[in-house]
Write an enzyme that holds these catalytic residues in place. Structure first.
Site, PDB file in Angstrom:
ATOM      1  CD  GLU A   1       0.135  51.445 -33.957  1.00 59.89           C
ATOM      2  OE1 GLU A   1       0.433  51.281 -35.151  1.00 59.89           O
ATOM      3  OE2 GLU A   1       0.900  51.124 -33.016  1.00 59.89           O
TER       4      GLU A   1
ATOM      5  CD  GLU B   1       1.263  48.323 -38.252  1.00 65.95           C
ATOM      6  OE1 GLU B   1       0.487  47.693 -37.521  1.00 65.95           O
ATOM      7  OE2 GLU B   1       0.900  49.327 -38.914  1.00 65.95           O
TER       8      GLU B   1
END
Length: 254
Positions: free
Chosen positions: A129, A109
Site C-alpha cells: 500500500e 489481509e
C-alpha cells in the site's frame, strides 16, 4: 458469479471468481462473501469454511479501486455484517485459506483474518500500500500481533513481496504445497477441524485470537464464560462417553 460456493461434507468452500481481475475485491464481491459467510455461520451442518479463488496467478489482489468508486457513487455504502465479523476476528467458525496464487494488499489481509492457511509454493505475499500512497488499513497494521514488530514493519514500510517459504518460516502459513494440491490440503485440514466438538473449537478460537490481539490477561479474564458453557455441555459428556466406549463421538454442538 463473482463468488462460487460448494459443500464438502461439513466444510463450505467459498471461491473468489474474478480471475481476469486477479480476484480483486469489489463491493458486490464483499457483499456476496458476507452473505455466504452468514449462511455458513447459521448452518448447523457447516463446521468449517475454506476460502480460495479461481486460477493459479492470484488469490486476491486487494481492492478493485475503480469498482469501489463506481459502486459507492451509484449505490452508497453497504453494511456487510458477517464479512466485518470475519475481518475483526469475531466470526464464529474456523476459516481455512487455500492460497492458490499471490495475496497482496487486501488479499494478504484476507489471509491474516483466516485461522489456518495453505499456500501454493509460487504464491507471493505483501502489503504494498505505501507504494500506492496508501496504508494497510484493512488489518495489515495488526500484523505485529502475529510476528515480531521489526518484521511486521519491514512488510508495512517497504511494501516488498516475499514468497510462500518465507511466510511459512514466519508462522503465517500452516502448509506450503504444489499448486494442484492447495484446495485438497486445505479441505483435509478443514475436515480435521470439523471432526472435533463445535463448542470446544469455538471456545479455543475465541481465546487464542483474544490472546494474540489483546494479550494473555485479557484472554484469561474471558475464559470463565467459555468454561461454564463448554464443560457443562452435552458434547463434553459425549466426548467422555465416546472415549470410554472406544467409538467416534457424535457431536451436537450443544
Amino acid at each position: 458469479m463473482e463468488l462460487l460456493t460448494a459443500r464438502h461434507g461439513p466444510v463450505e468452500v467459498l471461491t473468489l471468481n474474478r480471475p481476469a481481475q486477479r480476484n480483486a475485491l469489489t463491493p458486490g464481491l464483499i457483499a456476496a462473501l458476507s452473505a455466504a459467510l452468514g449462511e455458513a455461520a447459521a448452518s448447523e451442518e457447516v463446521r468449517a469454511v475454506v476460502l480460495t479463488a479461481v486460477g493459479d496467478k492470484a488469490f486476491c489482489a486487494g481492492m478493485d479501486l475503480g469498482a469501489f468508486a463506481l459502486d459507492r457513487n451509484d449505490h452508497g455504502a453497504r453494511t456487510n455484517l458477517h464479512y466485518d465479523r470475519f475481518a475483526t476476528g469475531c466470526y464464529p467458525k474456523p476459516v481455512i485459506a487455500a492460497i492458490n496464487g499471490s495475496a497482496v494488499a487486501g488479499g494478504f489481509e484476507l489471509l491474516l483474518h483466516c485461522d489456518l492457511a495453505v499456500a501454493a509454493r509460487h504464491a507471493m505475499f505483501g502489503l504494498p500500500e505505501v507504494k500506492r500512497g496508501l496504508f494497510p488499513a484493512g488489518g495489515g497494521t495488526l500484523l505485529p500481533s502475529r510476528i515480531p514488530l521489526a518484521l511486521a514493519l519491514e512488510f508495512g514500510l517497504t511494501g516488498e513481496l516475499v514468497d510462500a517459504s518465507r511466510l511459512l518460516q514466519l508462522g503465517l502459513l500452516n502448509r506450503v504445497v504444489d499448486s494442484t494440491e492447495v484446495v485438497g490440503a486445505a479441505l483435509a485440514l478443514a475436515q480435521r477441524v470439523a471432526s472435533n466438538a463445535p463448542l470446544g473449537v469455538a471456545a479455543t478460537r475465541r481465546a487464542m485470537w483474544r490472546c494474540s490481539r489483546e494479550g494473555t490477561e485479557a484472554a484469561r479474564r474471558s475464559l470463565q464464560a467459555s468454561i461454564d458453557e463448554v464443560f457443562q455441555s452435552d458434547d463434553a459428556l459425549e466426548g467422555a462417553r465416546a472415549f470410554t466406549e472406544k467409538r467416534p463421538p457424535r457431536w451436537t454442538g450443544k
